[in-house]
Design an enzyme around this catalytic site. Sequence first.
Site, mmCIF file in Angstrom:
data_model
loop_
_atom_site.group_PDB
_atom_site.id
_atom_site.type_symbol
_atom_site.label_atom_id
_atom_site.label_comp_id
_atom_site.label_asym_id
_atom_site.label_seq_id
_atom_site.Cartn_x
_atom_site.Cartn_y
_atom_site.Cartn_z
ATOM 1 N N ARG A 78 14.968 39.388 29.226
ATOM 2 C CA ARG A 78 14.546 38.943 30.545
ATOM 3 C C ARG A 78 13.971 40.129 31.312
ATOM 4 N NH1 ARG A 78 18.966 36.847 34.410
ATOM 5 N NH2 ARG A 78 17.331 37.303 35.913
ATOM 6 N N LYS A 89 18.570 33.507 41.426
ATOM 7 C CA LYS A 89 18.215 32.447 42.370
ATOM 8 C C LYS A 89 19.270 32.313 43.460
ATOM 9 C CE LYS A 89 15.326 29.238 39.724
ATOM 10 N NZ LYS A 89 15.251 27.879 39.160
ATOM 11 N N GLU A 104 14.331 24.928 36.122
ATOM 12 C CA GLU A 104 15.191 24.026 36.886
ATOM 13 C C GLU A 104 14.651 23.978 38.313
ATOM 14 O OE1 GLU A 104 19.569 24.586 36.065
ATOM 15 O OE2 GLU A 104 18.772 26.364 35.062
#
Length: 556
Positions: free
Chosen positions: A261, A271, A35
């Site tokens: 992850r 983020k 994104e």
Amino acid sequence: MDTPSAPSNFLRAIIEEDLRNNRNDGRVCTRFPPEPNGFLHIGHAKSICLNFGLARDYGGRCHLRFDDTNPGKEDPVYVNSIKEDVRWLGFDWGEHLYHASDHFERLHDFAVELITKGKAYVCSLCAEDTRLYRGTLTEPGKNSPYRDRSVEENLDLFSRMRAGEFPEGAHILRAKIDMASPNMNMRDPALYRILHQEHQNTKNAWCIYPMYDFAHGLSDSLEHITHSICTLEFADHKPLYDWLLDQLDVPSRPVQYEFNRLNINYTVTSKRKLKNLVDGDVVAGWDDPRMPTISGLRRRGFPPAAIRDFCERIGVSRSDSCVDMGVLENCVRENLDAAAPRAMAVLRPIKLIIENYPEDKEEFFELANHPKNPEMGSRKVGFSREIFIEAEDFMENPPGKYFRLSPGREVRLRGAYLVTCQDVLKKSDGTIMAVICTYDPESRGGDAPDGRKVKGTLHWVGARHCAQAEVRLYDRLFTVESPGKDADFLTQINASSLEVLTDCKIEKSLIQAAPEARFQFERQGFFCADRHDHGTGRPVFNRTVTLRDSWSKTAK
């Protein structure tokens, strides 16, 4: 097909089984779908290496696709940084660059198809009521009062949503699934919302935008992705991913697989938290060398090969874990120890005057650029009566087992001569101005002709043959292993994460170093020329890592 050299993991096993059974007509097509709402970080590096690496190893292709469905938080700056980071890591998408926005018309058509099939409806609940109707983890939700609108009414409302007739928040398009599902993602999730915001690619063509979960799997299908690989937090979203593909007439049927992850201690990879650090001026931007962003690691001097090596070493599994920062730093040390040329730099200089060395004399010593790699050649280092040594390499009243310079003690100047301390010049306040030494002219090269042993070896730079530089000593940004776990992460910042030294003395040849050139400053650590600030008129070097892992000793 050649057997891949990388260590096996469950994803490789799945792909190899698919290829044996000729699933997807023997194709392997993955994608990396960032994104564009921030810079990529070390966790993304693992996903990049995994998706592009699998495609490479199995003769397939990997798409770079920007999931740009949230225009208010996206920026072309992020898009460009993501492209640059992927290429810097050593991967290329070739002609396969895509955006979710490339598919907006097709995605809209899918939404209309769901409405027509009675699988989606326009809901007019406000945001607060939508949350109340959704239920909780222990209590089922309840149906929206708008759930039974007719197909015709839903098509009309959705058409008017697209036409811009309604304000933001007035309506959303929801899937009609099951408000009692134990999986919250299946409780009539939102598919489209109204946003009167300009999009970086489509400008003002749209005022309704698809939700990420709706756009993601359908974009995979439109691009004929075979293996949609994502991190474990998306495991609960997989039933929705599959439901959408099952309801619609899609061109291909991708399968989602989840892997662990990358969690790494002494840092944060959210983020939102990284943006807080940038917006709050805790760091000097997304590429601050203390940041775990790929651009930050690059600016600090981490080689892309070391990051790829790290991603391979930590492996891929279905279980979350936390990796020690020392593993990444050791990958960097190993890479740079083999690849980085050596140089001498004095970070906190004091002057050393060799009183029996002729004042008008100078000479040059040929020093190897790498002790184990003669192919890297050598360089000439200038020497004269006055040189600089490291302040910590001299002590007037040393403790036991101190083998550096002190009154009456002889040490070796790396590659030059043996010198003995005779005196110390001080200012009125006791500050040392210079150390007075004598040298043994017969010890050129650093060895005594009579075979006497000298334990201490110091690095140095010649006063006539050096340049002044700024050196930035970077360390871990946080003082605790799990920032934010027990307190506000912003209260756990390491106040010593950056020390700037402005009076460092370096070999003069280093001012010609290209930005991002990496070196081992002997006895100091690994450093790189700053990619933005370094130049011949103002040399600036960043410490990449120390020579040894001092953090593990501190922790013990």
